[in-house]
Motif scaffolding. Structure first.
Motif, mmCIF file in Angstrom:
data_model
loop_
_atom_site.group_PDB
_atom_site.id
_atom_site.type_symbol
_atom_site.label_atom_id
_atom_site.label_comp_id
_atom_site.label_asym_id
_atom_site.label_seq_id
_atom_site.Cartn_x
_atom_site.Cartn_y
_atom_site.Cartn_z
ATOM 1 N N GLY A 111 39.676 38.059 49.701
ATOM 2 C CA GLY A 111 40.355 37.105 48.825
ATOM 3 C C GLY A 111 40.746 37.835 47.555
ATOM 4 O O GLY A 111 41.482 38.823 47.587
ATOM 5 N N TYR A 112 40.202 37.372 46.437
ATOM 6 C CA TYR A 112 40.471 38.026 45.151
ATOM 7 C C TYR A 112 39.257 38.804 44.649
ATOM 8 O O TYR A 112 39.307 39.415 43.591
ATOM 9 N N ASP A 113 38.162 38.771 45.407
ATOM 10 C CA ASP A 113 36.922 39.428 44.972
ATOM 11 C C ASP A 113 36.827 40.842 45.528
ATOM 12 O O ASP A 113 36.924 41.051 46.740
ATOM 13 N N GLU A 163 40.164 46.636 31.403
ATOM 14 C CA GLU A 163 41.411 47.409 31.430
ATOM 15 C C GLU A 163 42.536 46.462 31.810
ATOM 16 O O GLU A 163 42.474 45.806 32.855
ATOM 17 N N ASP A 164 43.572 46.383 30.976
ATOM 18 C CA ASP A 164 44.691 45.468 31.229
ATOM 19 C C ASP A 164 44.194 44.029 31.456
ATOM 20 O O ASP A 164 44.653 43.323 32.366
ATOM 21 N N LYS A 165 43.223 43.633 30.636
ATOM 22 C CA LYS A 165 42.633 42.291 30.655
ATOM 23 C C LYS A 165 41.816 41.996 31.915
ATOM 24 O O LYS A 165 41.359 40.881 32.114
ATOM 25 N N GLN A 166 41.625 43.022 32.764
ATOM 26 C CA GLN A 166 40.819 42.852 33.972
ATOM 27 C C GLN A 166 39.420 43.413 33.735
ATOM 28 O O GLN A 166 39.257 44.581 33.384
ATOM 29 N N GLU A 167 38.401 42.575 33.922
ATOM 30 C CA GLU A 167 37.024 43.010 33.734
ATOM 31 C C GLU A 167 36.456 43.620 35.018
ATOM 32 O O GLU A 167 36.740 43.159 36.121
ATOM 33 N N THR A 168 35.639 44.642 34.840
ATOM 34 C CA THR A 168 34.874 45.228 35.944
ATOM 35 C C THR A 168 33.450 45.451 35.437
ATOM 36 O O THR A 168 33.246 46.040 34.375
ATOM 37 N N GLY A 188 32.023 45.279 40.680
ATOM 38 C CA GLY A 188 32.869 44.222 41.210
ATOM 39 C C GLY A 188 33.818 43.642 40.188
ATOM 40 O O GLY A 188 33.618 43.776 38.973
ATOM 41 N N SER A 189 34.890 42.997 40.694
ATOM 42 C CA SER A 189 35.900 42.334 39.869
ATOM 43 C C SER A 189 36.437 41.125 40.620
ATOM 44 O O SER A 189 36.419 41.095 41.855
ATOM 45 N N ASP A 190 36.936 40.162 39.873
ATOM 46 C CA ASP A 190 37.638 39.015 40.455
ATOM 47 C C ASP A 190 39.071 39.089 39.947
ATOM 48 O O ASP A 190 39.322 38.934 38.750
ATOM 49 N N PHE A 191 40.029 39.342 40.839
ATOM 50 C CA PHE A 191 41.411 39.553 40.427
ATOM 51 C C PHE A 191 42.163 38.259 40.121
ATOM 52 O O PHE A 191 43.259 38.302 39.579
ATOM 53 N N GLU A 192 41.575 37.129 40.493
ATOM 54 C CA GLU A 192 42.229 35.860 40.187
ATOM 55 C C GLU A 192 41.868 35.396 38.773
ATOM 56 O O GLU A 192 42.742 35.095 37.966
ATOM 57 N N SER A 193 40.596 35.386 38.471
ATOM 58 C CA SER A 193 40.146 34.958 37.147
ATOM 59 C C SER A 193 40.186 36.096 36.136
ATOM 60 O O SER A 193 40.126 35.869 34.930
ATOM 61 N N LYS A 194 40.280 37.333 36.643
ATOM 62 C CA LYS A 194 40.218 38.557 35.834
ATOM 63 C C LYS A 194 38.839 38.756 35.201
ATOM 64 O O LYS A 194 38.666 39.587 34.324
ATOM 65 N N LYS A 195 37.867 37.983 35.648
ATOM 66 C CA LYS A 195 36.501 38.126 35.162
ATOM 67 C C LYS A 195 35.696 38.990 36.127
ATOM 68 O O LYS A 195 36.065 39.186 37.285
#
Length: 222
Positions: A111-113, A163-168, A188-195
């Motif tokens: 998914g986005y995870d 990075e670019d508002k995306q958290e890891t 890990g990262s969530d590309f939908e929430s960017k959290k």
């Protein structure tokens, strides 16, 4: 589902700009436990009756002579939980000396995870050499704390990068067992929430993988 490119943060995963994990993390309150001093046993004196071909008493006895297969160190059920969607067989990273240093990697986007897990083993010439390397690794980390009951000594730390508002969020566990080091990297990262996943999720996942990796090392002994 729309295709989402991986952020630059993940391509620079091994050298993140450190942001300390939440102060409430339980392990961060405990100082790193001092390593136990190795018992010193004086070498036996040579006698005139000893054969010239007798082995040297100064030879260092090593608990581990080779690194175990890292891709078989983590249970399938654990991999499915930590890295959903990844091939449980993993992918071993080429090494310049596969007897002494071996690493296996798992990663997947479900998914986005996104999740990534590395398990690394490094076998050294002696307990003392492994302890020095262990301490050198800790000097490069900040925050975190000791992990009781894991190998002879172990340490866990979690960092957050953006990075670019995306958290890891990335967790690292380093454990020493006699003359071997075990290192776990889990992020890990969530590309939908960017959290990013919570500190607790990443920390517990890294420690669980570390316990299984150390157990695999110990079962492979001899």
């Amino acid at each position: 589902m729309r295709s989402l490119p991986l952020p630059l943060a993940l391509t620079a995963r091994l050298s993140p700009v450190v942001v300390l994990a939440a102060a409430g993390w339980a392990l961060s309150s405990g100082p790193l436990a001092a390593p136990q001093a190795a018992e010193h046993k004086p070498a036996e004196e040579k006698t005139e009756t000893q054969s010239a071909s007798a082995p040297s008493t100064s030879t260092v006895s090593k608990a581990y002579s080779a690194a175990p297969a890292p891709c078989g160190s983590i249970a399938k059920k654990t991999l499915e939980s930590l890295v959903p969607g990844a091939k449980t067989a993993g992918k071993e990273i080429p090494s310049t000396d596969s007897e002494l240093r071996r690493t296996c990697s798992w990663n997947a986007l479900k998914g986005y995870d996104y999740r990534w897990l590395d398990v690394s083993y490094e076998v050294m010439e002696s307990d003392d050499a492994a302890q020095k390397s262990y301490e050198a690794h800790l000097d490069k980390k900040s925050g975190g704390g000791a992990v009781p009951g894991l190998g002879d000594s172990a340490y866990s730390v979690v960092n957050l990068t953006t990075e670019d508002k995306q958290e890891t969020r990335e967790g690292v566990v380093i454990a020493r067992a006699s003359n071997a080091l075990v290192m776990i990297t889990y992020n890990g990262s969530d590309f939908e929430s960017k959290k990013a996943p919570s500190t607790d999720t990443i920390n517990k996942g890294a420690i669980k993988a570390a316990k299984e990796a150390v157990a695999a090392l110990e079962s492979d002994k001899g």
